[in-house]
Design a protein around this motif. Structure first.
Motif, short mmCIF file in Angstrom:
data_model
loop_
_atom_site.label_atom_id
_atom_site.label_comp_id
_atom_site.label_asym_id
_atom_site.label_seq_id
_atom_site.Cartn_x
_atom_site.Cartn_y
_atom_site.Cartn_z
N VAL A 63 0.73 -1.20 -0.10
CA VAL A 63 0.15 -0.01 -0.04
C VAL A 63 0.84 1.26 -0.16
O VAL A 63 2.02 1.39 0.61
N VAL A 64 0.46 2.06 -0.58
CA VAL A 64 1.23 3.38 -0.75
C VAL A 64 0.29 4.67 -0.32
O VAL A 64 -0.60 4.92 -1.33
N PRO A 65 0.36 5.02 0.76
CA PRO A 65 -0.71 6.00 1.25
C PRO A 65 -0.44 7.22 0.68
O PRO A 65 0.41 7.46 0.15
N PRO A 66 -1.51 7.95 0.60
CA PRO A 66 -1.46 9.41 -0.08
C PRO A 66 -0.55 10.17 0.24
O PRO A 66 -0.17 10.36 1.28
N ALA A 67 0.59 10.74 -0.65
CA ALA A 67 1.39 11.67 -0.36
C ALA A 67 1.20 12.97 0.11
O ALA A 67 2.21 13.59 0.67
N THR A 68 0.00 13.58 -0.55
CA THR A 68 -0.19 14.89 -0.31
C THR A 68 -1.74 15.19 0.30
O THR A 68 -2.65 14.00 0.13
N ARG A 69 -1.99 16.23 1.03
CA ARG A 69 -3.33 16.49 1.38
C ARG A 69 -4.29 16.74 0.59
O ARG A 69 -3.71 17.56 -0.38
N PRO A 70 -5.40 16.59 0.48
CA PRO A 70 -6.38 17.10 -0.65
C PRO A 70 -6.60 18.56 -0.13
O PRO A 70 -6.67 19.07 1.00
N LYS A 71 -7.03 19.06 -1.38
CA LYS A 71 -7.08 20.52 -1.21
C LYS A 71 -8.53 20.98 -1.41
O LYS A 71 -9.28 20.59 -2.25
N PRO A 72 -9.21 21.91 -0.31
CA PRO A 72 -10.62 22.41 -0.79
C PRO A 72 -10.74 22.88 -2.22
O PRO A 72 -10.04 23.68 -2.78
N PRO A 73 -11.93 22.52 -3.09
CA PRO A 73 -12.46 23.12 -4.06
C PRO A 73 -12.61 24.58 -4.12
O PRO A 73 -12.83 25.12 -3.10
N ALA A 74 -12.35 25.16 -5.07
CA ALA A 74 -12.43 26.76 -5.18
C ALA A 74 -13.90 27.03 -4.72
O ALA A 74 -13.89 28.18 -3.99
N ALA A 75 -15.02 26.45 -5.00
CA ALA A 75 -16.41 26.67 -4.72
C ALA A 75 -16.53 26.75 -3.27
O ALA A 75 -17.39 27.61 -2.73
N GLU A 86 -19.84 21.31 -1.76
CA GLU A 86 -18.57 21.02 -2.02
C GLU A 86 -17.94 20.87 -0.48
O GLU A 86 -17.14 19.94 -0.27
N ALA A 87 -18.45 21.40 0.37
CA ALA A 87 -17.80 21.30 1.92
C ALA A 87 -18.38 20.16 2.46
O ALA A 87 -17.26 19.35 3.05
N ARG A 194 -21.09 24.97 8.22
CA ARG A 194 -21.42 26.28 8.34
C ARG A 194 -20.14 27.01 7.82
O ARG A 194 -19.10 26.62 8.05
N PHE A 195 -20.55 28.30 7.53
CA PHE A 195 -19.51 29.25 6.78
C PHE A 195 -19.30 30.35 7.83
O PHE A 195 -20.11 31.08 8.17
N ASN A 196 -18.19 30.49 8.42
CA ASN A 196 -17.91 31.57 9.22
C ASN A 196 -16.35 32.25 8.81
O ASN A 196 -15.42 31.31 9.03
N GLU A 197 -16.14 33.45 8.86
CA GLU A 197 -14.70 33.89 8.79
C GLU A 197 -14.25 33.18 7.35
O GLU A 197 -12.95 32.98 7.67
N GLY A 198 -14.95 33.07 6.19
CA GLY A 198 -14.52 32.83 5.21
C GLY A 198 -13.91 31.07 5.07
O GLY A 198 -13.15 30.63 4.15
N LYS A 199 -14.53 30.33 6.08
CA LYS A 199 -14.20 28.85 6.17
C LYS A 199 -15.45 27.97 6.35
O LYS A 199 -16.38 28.60 7.19
N TRP A 200 -15.28 26.91 5.87
CA TRP A 200 -16.31 25.80 6.00
C TRP A 200 -15.98 24.84 7.13
O TRP A 200 -14.78 24.27 7.04
N THR A 201 -16.88 24.60 8.02
CA THR A 201 -16.54 23.47 8.83
C THR A 201 -17.81 22.88 9.13
O THR A 201 -18.83 23.22 9.01
N VAL A 202 -17.70 21.50 9.39
CA VAL A 202 -18.66 20.45 9.65
C VAL A 202 -19.37 20.46 11.06
O VAL A 202 -18.57 20.41 12.03
N ILE A 203 -20.81 20.82 11.36
CA ILE A 203 -21.19 21.04 12.61
C ILE A 203 -21.63 19.43 13.07
O ILE A 203 -21.45 19.32 14.34
N GLU A 204 -22.07 18.88 12.42
CA GLU A 204 -22.65 17.33 12.67
C GLU A 204 -22.72 16.43 11.69
O GLU A 204 -22.95 17.09 10.33
N TRP A 205 -22.59 15.46 11.72
CA TRP A 205 -22.82 14.25 10.54
C TRP A 205 -23.46 13.14 11.15
O TRP A 205 -23.18 12.53 12.40
N GLY A 206 -24.32 12.64 10.52
CA GLY A 206 -24.88 11.42 10.69
C GLY A 206 -25.67 10.66 9.66
O GLY A 206 -25.94 10.95 8.54
N LEU A 207 -26.42 9.63 10.05
CA LEU A 207 -26.96 8.66 9.00
C LEU A 207 -28.90 9.11 9.08
O LEU A 207 -29.14 9.13 10.30
#
Length: 209
Positions: A63-75, A86-87, A194-207
């Motif tokens: 296995v070769v783990p990903p070498a780079t971090r994913p980058k957020p899309p421009a949207a 996209e968030a 949530r979008f706050n101060e130019g950044k998206w974050t996840v508030i909650e996740w569930g099924l």
């Protein structure tokens, strides 16, 4: 294996957003650390690397783990419907990256400090890190985004159809398989962002129920 449990009915935003008949989605207080195998160990584990789709517990894999971090899309620079969509997708991309690399920093950056499910993901990934165990491939795939609804000026609710993929967990120390789950499962996920101060974050996740 990543498991998600039911979200409490106290999460009123979830109920309002999804407009479901029952107030009960599943919380992603996810369990990353595998505690049992879904397949018995191979009677004679091979010492020659085998393909992931043929591997058994105890087998050697490459296995070769990903070498780079994913980058957020421009949207994701914008507080709008597309940005929220996209968030939510990006959250799964980051989750997959964390599972395959053990890197929880990006997952923490993407998650709101009050997101209990996200905190659980980080803690459980850290448990795997202590035993040097990683996922050999992405545990999740986003199939489609079913709905994006604006909750208030900053918060959005996103419904996604996802698939929990076949999972192979291995020891980064000796590259041998420690856990297998061959079953695949499609579910509908609720992601509050949530979008706050130019950044998206996840508030909650569930099924969803």
């Amino acid at each position: 294996m990543i498991k998600r449990s039911r979200v409490s009915c106290a999460l009123i935003l979830l109920c309002t957003f999804f407009a479901t008949s029952a107030c009960g989605a599943e919380s992603s207080n996810a369990h990353l650390a595998p505690t049992a195998t879904s397949e018995s160990p191979a009677s004679t584990p091979t010492e020659t690397p085998v393909p992931l789709d043929q591997a058994k517990v105890g087998d050697l894999i490459q296995v070769v783990p990903p070498a780079t971090r994913p980058k957020p899309p421009a949207a994701m620079q914008n507080n709008d419907k597309k940005g929220a969509k996209e968030a939510a997708i990006y959250f799964f991309t980051v989750l997959n990256h964390s599972s395959m690399t053990g890197d929880v920093e990006l997952l923490q950056e993407t998650s709101d400090a009050k997101c209990e499910a996200c905190t659980g993901l980080v803690e459980q990934q850290n448990d795997l890190n202590e035993t040097q165990e990683l996922f050999a491939s992405d545990p999740f795939r986003v199939i489609e985004v079913s709905a994006v609804d604006k909750l208030n000026e900053k918060a959005w609710g996103v419904t996604l159809k996802t698939q929990a993929l076949s999972s192979v967990v291995y020891s980064a120390e000796d590259m041998k398989v420690t856990y297998l789950k061959k079953e695949k499962e499609e579910t509908y996920d609720a992601v509050l962002v949530r979008f706050n101060e130019g950044k998206w974050t996840v508030i909650e996740w569930g099924l969803l129920s």
